[in-house]
Design a protein around this motif. Structure first.
Motif, PDB file in Angstrom:
ATOM      1  N   ARG A 148      51.464  -4.976 -29.190  1.00  0.00           N
ATOM      2  CA  ARG A 148      50.984  -5.609 -27.851  1.00  0.00           C
ATOM      3  C   ARG A 148      49.583  -4.765 -27.359  1.00  0.00           C
ATOM      4  NH1 ARG A 148      54.270  -6.849 -22.160  1.00  0.00           N
ATOM      5  NH2 ARG A 148      52.615  -7.983 -21.342  1.00  0.00           N
ATOM      6  N   TYR A 149      49.790  -3.465 -27.620  1.00  0.00           N
ATOM      7  CA  TYR A 149      48.915  -2.595 -27.203  1.00  0.00           C
ATOM      8  C   TYR A 149      47.367  -3.017 -28.044  1.00  0.00           C
ATOM      9  CZ  TYR A 149      46.567   2.115 -26.716  1.00  0.00           C
ATOM     10  OH  TYR A 149      45.740   3.106 -26.453  1.00  0.00           O
ATOM     11  N   ARG A 150      47.716  -3.051 -29.434  1.00  0.00           N
ATOM     12  CA  ARG A 150      46.518  -3.394 -30.182  1.00  0.00           C
ATOM     13  C   ARG A 150      45.833  -4.842 -29.590  1.00  0.00           C
ATOM     14  NH1 ARG A 150      48.863  -3.809 -34.674  1.00  0.00           N
ATOM     15  NH2 ARG A 150      49.032  -5.945 -34.527  1.00  0.00           N
ATOM     16  N   ASP A 151      46.944  -5.737 -29.560  1.00  0.00           N
ATOM     17  CA  ASP A 151      46.425  -7.156 -29.142  1.00  0.00           C
ATOM     18  C   ASP A 151      45.730  -7.349 -27.861  1.00  0.00           C
ATOM     19  OD1 ASP A 151      47.145  -7.721 -31.643  1.00  0.00           O
ATOM     20  OD2 ASP A 151      49.047  -8.965 -30.890  1.00  0.00           O
ATOM     21  N   THR A 152      46.448  -6.765 -26.987  1.00  0.00           N
ATOM     22  CA  THR A 152      45.703  -6.622 -25.600  1.00  0.00           C
ATOM     23  C   THR A 152      44.313  -5.767 -25.361  1.00  0.00           C
ATOM     24  OG1 THR A 152      48.053  -6.819 -24.829  1.00  0.00           O
ATOM     25  CG2 THR A 152      46.251  -6.188 -23.038  1.00  0.00           C
ATOM     26  N   TYR A 153      44.134  -5.008 -25.997  1.00  0.00           N
ATOM     27  CA  TYR A 153      42.814  -3.760 -25.697  1.00  0.00           C
ATOM     28  C   TYR A 153      41.984  -3.576 -26.834  1.00  0.00           C
ATOM     29  CZ  TYR A 153      46.480  -2.857 -21.961  1.00  0.00           C
ATOM     30  OH  TYR A 153      47.017  -3.028 -20.803  1.00  0.00           O
ATOM     31  N   PHE A 154      42.307  -3.763 -28.088  1.00  0.00           N
ATOM     32  CA  PHE A 154      41.588  -3.584 -29.142  1.00  0.00           C
ATOM     33  C   PHE A 154      41.355  -4.661 -29.887  1.00  0.00           C
ATOM     34  CE2 PHE A 154      43.631   0.351 -27.561  1.00  0.00           C
ATOM     35  CZ  PHE A 154      42.418   1.283 -27.675  1.00  0.00           C
ATOM     36  N   SER A 155      41.640  -6.025 -29.855  1.00  0.00           N
ATOM     37  CA  SER A 155      41.461  -6.999 -30.608  1.00  0.00           C
ATOM     38  C   SER A 155      40.428  -7.967 -30.179  1.00  0.00           C
ATOM     39  CB  SER A 155      42.691  -7.670 -31.076  1.00  0.00           C
ATOM     40  OG  SER A 155      43.103  -8.494 -29.253  1.00  0.00           O
ATOM     41  N   ALA A 156      39.655  -7.632 -29.019  1.00  0.00           N
ATOM     42  CA  ALA A 156      38.456  -8.490 -28.485  1.00  0.00           C
ATOM     43  C   ALA A 156      37.495  -8.140 -29.202  1.00  0.00           C
ATOM     44  CB  ALA A 156      38.666  -8.805 -27.069  1.00  0.00           C
ATOM     45  N   PHE A 157      37.337  -6.826 -29.343  1.00  0.00           N
ATOM     46  CA  PHE A 157      35.747  -6.246 -29.757  1.00  0.00           C
ATOM     47  C   PHE A 157      36.389  -5.294 -30.536  1.00  0.00           C
ATOM     48  CE2 PHE A 157      35.301  -7.978 -25.385  1.00  0.00           C
ATOM     49  CZ  PHE A 157      34.252  -9.099 -25.605  1.00  0.00           C
ATOM     50  N   GLU A 158      35.344  -5.222 -31.703  1.00  0.00           N
ATOM     51  CA  GLU A 158      35.631  -4.351 -32.867  1.00  0.00           C
ATOM     52  C   GLU A 158      35.348  -2.971 -32.608  1.00  0.00           C
ATOM     53  OE1 GLU A 158      34.670  -3.755 -37.714  1.00  0.00           O
ATOM     54  OE2 GLU A 158      33.753  -5.249 -36.394  1.00  0.00           O
ATOM     55  N   ASN A 159      36.136  -1.995 -32.788  1.00  0.00           N
ATOM     56  CA  ASN A 159      36.250  -0.475 -32.626  1.00  0.00           C
ATOM     57  C   ASN A 159      35.951  -0.306 -31.066  1.00  0.00           C
ATOM     58  OD1 ASN A 159      36.952   0.400 -35.195  1.00  0.00           O
ATOM     59  ND2 ASN A 159      34.814  -0.111 -35.942  1.00  0.00           N
ATOM     60  N   LYS A 160      36.587  -1.064 -30.147  1.00  0.00           N
ATOM     61  CA  LYS A 160      36.271  -0.866 -28.698  1.00  0.00           C
ATOM     62  C   LYS A 160      37.441  -1.176 -27.965  1.00  0.00           C
ATOM     63  CE  LYS A 160      31.188  -1.508 -28.624  1.00  0.00           C
ATOM     64  NZ  LYS A 160      31.148  -1.697 -30.316  1.00  0.00           N
ATOM     65  N   TYR A 161      37.624  -0.439 -26.778  1.00  0.00           N
ATOM     66  CA  TYR A 161      38.801  -0.542 -25.892  1.00  0.00           C
ATOM     67  C   TYR A 161      38.052  -1.589 -24.863  1.00  0.00           C
ATOM     68  CZ  TYR A 161      41.487   0.164 -21.802  1.00  0.00           C
ATOM     69  OH  TYR A 161      42.232  -0.272 -20.487  1.00  0.00           O
ATOM     70  N   PHE A 162      38.709  -2.733 -24.991  1.00  0.00           N
ATOM     71  CA  PHE A 162      38.380  -3.673 -23.935  1.00  0.00           C
ATOM     72  C   PHE A 162      39.178  -3.603 -22.645  1.00  0.00           C
ATOM     73  CE2 PHE A 162      38.700  -8.533 -22.639  1.00  0.00           C
ATOM     74  CZ  PHE A 162      37.654  -8.399 -21.817  1.00  0.00           C
ATOM     75  N   THR A 163      38.547  -3.449 -21.544  1.00  0.00           N
ATOM     76  CA  THR A 163      39.133  -3.327 -20.481  1.00  0.00           C
ATOM     77  C   THR A 163      39.960  -4.473 -19.403  1.00  0.00           C
ATOM     78  OG1 THR A 163      37.132  -3.620 -18.965  1.00  0.00           O
ATOM     79  CG2 THR A 163      37.390  -1.435 -19.816  1.00  0.00           C
TER      80      THR A 163
END
Length: 663
Positions: free
Chosen positions: A498-513
């Motif tokens: 869930r952590y990966r899917d929520t914050y790191f899946s939208a944009f490659e190699n970036k934390y999405f706020t």
């Protein structure tokens, strides 16, 4: 001059003699403040060009480590996995308490201001805090709590809340603080998810002129939580409560009988410190897991600079420790700096709307940090509530929790800061652990509604819908962070997917706020709201924050919220929920709608005018003051069959009245 060998020697000497003499290492704070804009840019450039060297220097010079790290940073956002100060050993309470005893032992660590202004405030010195935390830690150990165990804390804003948090950290237990305004169901959900072994609560709490039966709520919650073995109960309101034999214990006599000496558990920098739950847009709350070393370094460094804290200042954050703001900027950040931090049990309206300013005058507060929701509520009231108090001690003002609208910003600046105290409009999240974008007072020129510039070490990026970074200024997009920072959450408790899917899946190699932002012509950032609050109307992306700002500037309006609802032609249309000031309630509503729409057209553009404007008594808000737009979207769309759990709202009764008035 290469000072590394000297610094290492000094620390080695400290480690050898720490236990023998309980000597205190006093960090060098001479280069800890950012003093002007030129220095900010120098520091920022270094922090992004040499991030590992930058954070290593901060960590080496300002904190106590039992063992130095093998590696400053190891990270991979594709997994995602982040480790700061790998294999370093420490205990965060030594940094927050022990190291201050020699030089600041008799100085107040915590000033506690009670709900009732007729009750005496408490000033808890660092020596007293050390004693109380050690006693509490020994009580925890006596009841079987060990390193790695989870302890749920459901307490009002009383000193025992701070003691409990720090006592857990002292022995390596993982604290999970639940705001003492959540329902039994919400408390049970969080207690079960964290698999807590102990609950710490009180017989009840005061909130303005009301009392709340906390123990009754806990008893109901624990009907669903059979694994909780022990309940420690603080006596606060002297109410009659039921105590379950063998499980429930009054805390005070246990504290009195406990030793005031407790060796701190030596923790790895990446050992868990706490779990804190944040609501997801869907599904159950997310238990954000924060670890020890990086969180300490980042919260302490941001606190010192963003609030320009000076020796002997009195700092006040009005948040509850049940939220991340309270964790980072009432407890850990201030205490790691040897600061005096004020805890407030009450509410801004009790016994009247001058209470905040009475407390500022009483304790000569220098830094004041609160939410725009509170500012807007106070701005509605007569200025007599402000003007009868001396606010000349204030040096820095802050806002947190949501972007502040321009009208509230100017009211705060003019009437509270007297145009002399810079406003730090801070943007950050439960997930980030610490402030990410903010002015540095007396260094960054402020601009209403703009969080301004990233804090050193933070590398923001604006992304388009295709996943490409948008370069240059005068642009807007989805706000991401492209390099790790020390205080970021490491995972969702027991749900890394869930952590990966929520914050790191939208944009490659970036934390999405999850937030949208715009960057102006000089590179200042303005948070435009959650991306799901960006509404596409006739092909135009409209952020809700600028529209709400325009509405709120109308003299008859107190507060507003904009959401989208389906439209046959436009795809989506805008629906405005508007709270009126007393002066506006007697006005002709049709005329008011026209005036508001004209103001929006003037400020934002005709495309941003809502199709519907509904005047309401209140807006559904979380306990931290955030508007629950998910509920408003369902109401606007006339999809009210399943609004989800509204029991955890600050004002659940307002939902039905909004539904009844739907246009």
């Amino acid at each position: 001059m290469d000072c590394s060998r000297f610094n290492n020697f000094r620390k080695d000497r400290f480690y050898r003699f720490f236990h023998l003499y309980n000597s205190i290492y006093t960090p060098n704070m001479s280069n800890y403040h950012i003093k002007n804009l030129e220095e900010y840019f120098q520091v920022y450039r270094k922090s992004v060009r040499e991030p590992e060297n930058f954070w290593q220097e901060i960590a080496e010079e300002h904190f106590v480590w039992r063992q130095k790290w093998d590696k400053v940073l190891d990270w991979d956002f594709s997994k995602p996995e982040v480790k700061w100060f790998e294999n370093a050993k420490l205990n965060i309470t030594e940094n927050c308490i022990d190291r201050h005893l020699l030089t600041k032992g008799d100085r107040p660590a915590i000033i506690w201001e009670p709900n009732d202004n007729q009750e005496e405030a408490l000033k808890i010195t660092y020596k007293e805090l050390h004693k109380k935390v050690n006693q509490f830690a020994n009580v925890l150990k006596d009841h079987g709590i060990q390193k790695g165990d989870r302890v749920c804390i459901y307490l009002p804003m009383i000193p025992e809340l701070a003691y409990a948090v720090l006592a857990c950290a002292r022995i390596g237990a993982i604290h999970s603080v639940v705001f003492a305004g959540f329902s039994a169901s919400a408390l049970a959900t969080r207690t079960l998810d964290a698999d807590c072994k102990m609950m710490i609560t009180a017989d009840g709490s005061y909130r303005g002129d009301k009392t709340i039966d906390l123990k009754g709520i806990v008893d109901k919650a624990l009907d669903q939580c059979p694994d909780v073995e022990t309940v420690l109960v603080v006596k606060r309101i002297e109410s009659e409560i039921s105590m379950k034999e063998g499980r429930d214990h009054w805390l005070q006599p246990l504290m009195e009988a406990a030793s005031d000496e407790c060796e701190p558990e030596i923790m790895d920098a990446e050992d868990p410190l706490f779990i804190l739950y944040t609501s997801g847009s869907t599904g159950k709350p997310k238990g954000m897991l924060h670890t020890t070393g990086g969180y300490m370094v980042y919260t302490a460094y941001t606190f010192k600079n963003i609030f320009n804290y000076q020796n002997n200042d009195v700092y006040w954050c009005t948040a509850d420790i049940g939220w991340i703001t309270g964790h980072s900027y009432i407890v850990y950040g201030p205490l790691a700096n040897g600061a005096t931090t004020l805890m407030f049990e009450g509410v801004p309206s009790y016994p009247d709307y001058g209470r905040f300013w009475e407390v500022v005058e009483k304790h000569q507060v220098n830094q004041f940090y609160t939410a725009p929701t509170a500012i807007r509520a106070l701005a509605k009231k007569n200025l007599d509530f402000v003007e009868k108090y001396d606010l000349s001690s204030l040096k820095v003002l802050g806002t947190v929790g949501e972007p502040i609208n321009e009208e509230a910003w100017h009211w705060y600046d003019n009437n509270i800061g007297k145009s002399k105290s810079p406003i730090v409009d801070t943007w950050w999240q439960t997930e980030t652990g610490g402030i990410m974008i903010s002015p540095i007072p007396f260094a960054t020129p402020t601009k209403p509604t703009f969080a301004t510039l990233p804090f050193p070490g933070i590398q923001p990026a604006l992304m388009d819908e295709e996943g490409k970074e948008i370069k240059g200024n005068q642009v807007d997009g989805r706000l991401c962070i492209k390099y790790p920072w020390p205080s970021m959450a490491r995972t969702v408790w027991r749900d890394h997917d869930r952590y990966r899917d929520t914050y790191f899946s939208a944009f490659e190699n970036k934390y999405f706020t999850g937030d949208g932002a715009l960057r102006d012509e000089v590179g200042y950032y303005r948070i435009t709201g959650r991306v799901d609050d960006v509404i596409i109307v006739s092909g135009h992306n409209l952020g809700t924050a600028p529209i709400e700002d325009a509405i709120n500037e109308h003299p008859a309006v107190a507060e507003s919220a904009i959401v989208g609802f389906p439209h046959d032609v436009k795809g989506n249309a805008l629906y405005g929920f508007v709270i009126l000031k007393e002066a506006g309630e007697s006005r002709n509503q049709d005329n008011l709608r026209k005036e508001i729409n004209q103001q929006i057209a003037d400020k934002v553009g005709p495309i941003a005018k809502p199709d519907k404007i509904q005047f309401v008594e209140g807006l559904p808000k979380t306990r931290s003051g955030k508007i629950m737009r998910r509920i408003l979207r369902k109401i606007a769309s006339k999809d009210t069959s399943d609004l989800g759990d509204t029991s955890t709202l600050l004002n659940p009764e307002v939902v039905e009245s909004i539904i009844e008035g739907t246009l």
